[in-house]
Design an enzyme around this catalytic site. Structure first.
Site: not given
Ligand code: ATP
Ligand code: MG
Length: 139
Positions: A11, A51, A59, A87, A93, A104, A114, A117, A128
């Protein structure tokens, strides 16, 4: 292809801080094959599409703004059980809750920035990977 694939993005904050190299090194050390790789900047439309599953989350708009704020690195990673294995390598996350030594934990700034992705299923990994890479860009 070696096993299954997953799609990662490094990111903008992590790229800006110079962590792309160290993160790719960790990916290599963990036994993933990098079969596609590019440095690019997402447009607003591309980030919104990527997304889309999160469009009703509070968010979403911030996330799209963040993901278009600078360059990202996108890559296809291959390994047995790649989605789950990656993962585990990246951790939770929220970097504050990510297990010690995970990507992370080491390279994340906050829950939004974080570091990386990782795909959440084999089906989404395929979608993707197709989003970022043509056949000519895969090895
Ligand atoms: P990713 O999809 O990026 O691998 P993830 O699967 O761990 O991450 P998701 O729930 O898919 O988490 O959320 C996608 C992305 O949205 C997160 O990686 C983070 O950048 C952002 N995000 C998630 N939760 C929050 C939050 N509560 N506040 C701000 N940003 C968030
Ligand atoms: Mg995700």
């Amino acid at each position: 292809m070696i096993g299954n694939k997953t799609l990662t993005m490094i990111k903008p904050t992590a790229v800006e801080k110079g962590f792309a190299g160290p993160i790719l090194a960790k990916i290599n050390e963990a036994g993933f094959k990098i079969s596609a790789l590019k440095l690019m900047k997402l447009s607003k439309e591309q980030a919104e599409k990527f997304y889309e599953v999160h469009k009703d989350r509070p968010f979403y708009n911030d996330l799209v703004g963040f993901m278009t704020s600078g360059a990202i690195v996108a890559a296809i990673l291959e390994k047995e059980n790649a989605v789950e294995a990656y993962r585990q390598l990246i951790g939770a996350t929220n970097p504050d809750q990510a297990e010690k030594g995970t990507v992370r934990d080491l390279f994340g700034t906050n829950i939004q920035a974080n570091a990386v992705h990782g795909s959440d299923s084999n089906e989404n990994a395929e979608i993707e990977a197709d989003f970022f890479f043509s056949k000519l860009e895969r090895f």
